[in-house]
Design an enzyme around this catalytic site. Structure first.
Site, PDB file in Angstrom:
ATOM      1  N   GLY A  50      48.386  29.135  36.712  1.00 37.98           N
ATOM      2  CA  GLY A  50      48.636  28.092  37.768  1.00 37.98           C
ATOM      3  C   GLY A  50      50.046  27.936  37.437  1.00 37.98           C
ATOM      4  CG  LEU A  80      44.046  36.549  43.881  1.00 36.49           C
ATOM      5  CD1 LEU A  80      43.898  37.539  44.628  1.00 36.49           C
ATOM      6  CD2 LEU A  80      45.326  37.203  43.004  1.00 36.49           C
ATOM      7  NE  ARG A  82      44.336  27.694  39.636  1.00 34.94           N
ATOM      8  CZ  ARG A  82      43.256  28.614  39.988  1.00 34.94           C
ATOM      9  NH1 ARG A  82      42.984  28.917  41.083  1.00 34.94           N
ATOM     10  NH2 ARG A  82      42.635  28.877  38.837  1.00 34.94           N
ATOM     11  CE  LYS A  95      44.556  35.126  34.986  1.00 34.05           C
ATOM     12  NZ  LYS A  95      44.310  33.635  35.017  1.00 34.05           N
ATOM     13  CG  ASP A 139      43.582  26.187  31.298  1.00 32.66           C
ATOM     14  OD1 ASP A 139      43.588  26.331  30.283  1.00 32.66           O
ATOM     15  OD2 ASP A 139      43.007  26.925  32.149  1.00 32.66           O
ATOM     16  CG  ASN A 140      42.741  25.269  26.179  1.00 35.63           C
ATOM     17  OD1 ASN A 140      42.781  24.757  24.916  1.00 35.63           O
ATOM     18  ND2 ASN A 140      43.146  26.325  26.593  1.00 35.63           N
ATOM     19  CB  CYS A 197      42.069  23.416  37.256  1.00 38.14           C
ATOM     20  SG  CYS A 197      43.383  22.246  36.836  1.00 38.14           S
ATOM     21  CB  CYS A 350      26.980  22.436  34.493  1.00 43.35           C
ATOM     22  SG  CYS A 350      27.408  23.231  32.987  1.00 43.35           S
TER      23      CYS A 350
END
Ligand SMILES: [Zn+2]
Length: 392
Positions: A50, A80, A82, A95, A139-140, A197, A350
């Site tokens: 992101g 895709l 973001r 990636k 992101d972690n 996220c 979950c």
């Protein structure tokens, strides 16, 4: 506080480079010297997701001479919305490879270095030492603390950013001139407290808002212009459309960059941040079933009560047939407990198995001794039981 330029200028710009960067060159603050510093700069982007997507695109266009990309993940369709450096035809591709191809298309003059590995304590010092500046798009929390510690130990500045739903934050951490991430956040949040996220969602364009701030700051630090975000935290609220910045002071007691540091080498970041709490880990031990086992239980007609502990909007995207939605928060505040059946085996799930393990610990404490949860959550159900379902 203005700071001296981080990078020495390259010897010269070619005719092609002068033409390409002319809109920079005519800005007096950047000029020829600034553009030569960008040409000489080596910037590593941690993550091509992101934040990494817009960051890499603009760092490449700006003429940063060497761009490193570290990412081991592959492009997924759910990226895709973001991660604009990747396109439809990149789905399934690494990636790092996909991002490198976009960078080369935007600016073939950039030397792209691909690190198609997971960043670990074994390789982070080695990889970081080849760069002047790091742009952190992780992101972690485990990786965030590792990036911070490695940068401080190597004496390198890094530009940090974080995003969630409509909220973003950014700062420049450079222990030599200001605070580090640990000065701002000495402790990681308790596992399971801060949704990722992937769990809570993120407005796609928020990545551009924060990623562009990161590039802006990277350019300022490299060229030594303006007032970099050192010692300041930028906070952005996309709904209110408000930016504000707060002062962040260097903590003299910081265990990493303070007067008497106790952290002098890298630590075990997974253990430090705990992917799930000890209670959840303990509860899940021997009480975790697979998605296939859940399918078998359903097919046999076992007397089970399947509870989906995700949020309403996640449930609407995809759910396991027959599962009852009771979000995790209702277990944490206790309101869900009295409505639970006493005569059925409770099966929790979950998205990936982290939240359901936390809820499992609560249920075990409340006396539901034979409750279980599904390892890998609904993602595992989609993968092994019903691949026709949408994923997210
Ligand atoms: Zn510090």
């Amino acid at each position: 506080m203005s700071l001296p330029p981080l990078v020495e200028p390259a010897a010269e710009l070619t005719v092609d480079e002068v033409r390409r960067y002319s809109r920079h060159l005519i800005i007096p603050d950047v000029g020829m010297a600034g553009q030569k510093r960008l040409k000489n700069a080596k910037v590593l982007c941690v993550g091509a997701g992101g934040l990494g997507s817009p960051a890499l695109l603009y760092l490449a266009a700006a003429g940063v001479g060497t761009l490193g990309i570290i990412d081991f993940d592959v492009v997924d369709e759910s990226n895709l919305q973001r991660q604009v450096i990747h396109g439809q035809s990149d789905v399934g591709r690494l990636k790092a490879d996909s991002a490198a191809a976009s960078v080369r298309e935007i600016n073939p003059l950039v030397n792209v270095v691909i690190h198609n590995v997971a960043l670990t304590t074994d390789n982070v010092m080695d990889i970081f030492s080849g760069y002047d500046l790091i742009v952190d798009g992780t992101d972690n929390f485990a990786t965030r603390y590792m990036v911070n510690d490695a940068a401080v130990l190597l004496g390198k500045p890094y530009v940090w950013g974080s995003i969630y739903r409509f909220d973003g934050q950014a700062s420049v951490f450079w222990a030599e001139h200001g605070p580090c991430y640990r000065c701002l956040y000495p402790e990681p949040p308790p596992p399971g407290m801060v949704p990722s996220c992937a769990e809570g969602g993120v407005l796609g364009v928020l990545c551009a808002s924060i990623g562009s701030i990161q590039v802006n700051e990277a350019i300022k630090v490299i060229t030594g212009i303006g007032e970099p975000l050192v010692g300041r935290l930028m906070i952005y609220d996309a709904l209110e459309m408000k930016y504000r910045d707060v002062k962040v002071r260097k903590d003299p007691e910081c265990p990493l960059c303070g007067k008497n540091p106790t952290i002098t080498e890298l630590i075990d970041y997974e253990a430090f941040c705990g992917t799930i709490s000890d209670e959840a880990q303990e509860a899940a031990l021997g009480s975790t079933i697979t998605a296939a086992e859940l399918r078998d239980m359903k097919e046999r007609g076992d007397d089970i009560y399947v509870i989906d502990v995700r949020e309403q909007n996640e449930y609407e995207i995809v759910n396991i047939p027959g599962a009852v939605l009771i979000p995790k928060g209702e277990f944490i505040n206790g309101s869900a407990l009295e409505g639970l059946p006493q005569d059925k085996k409770i099966v929790l799930h979950c998205k990936s198995g982290a939240r359901s393990a936390e809820v499992l610990a609560i249920l075990k404490n409340a006396g539901f001794a034979d409750a279980v949860h599904v390892g890998g959550g609904v993602l595992s159900w989609i993968k092994t039981v019903d691949p026709s379902l949408p994923t997210y």
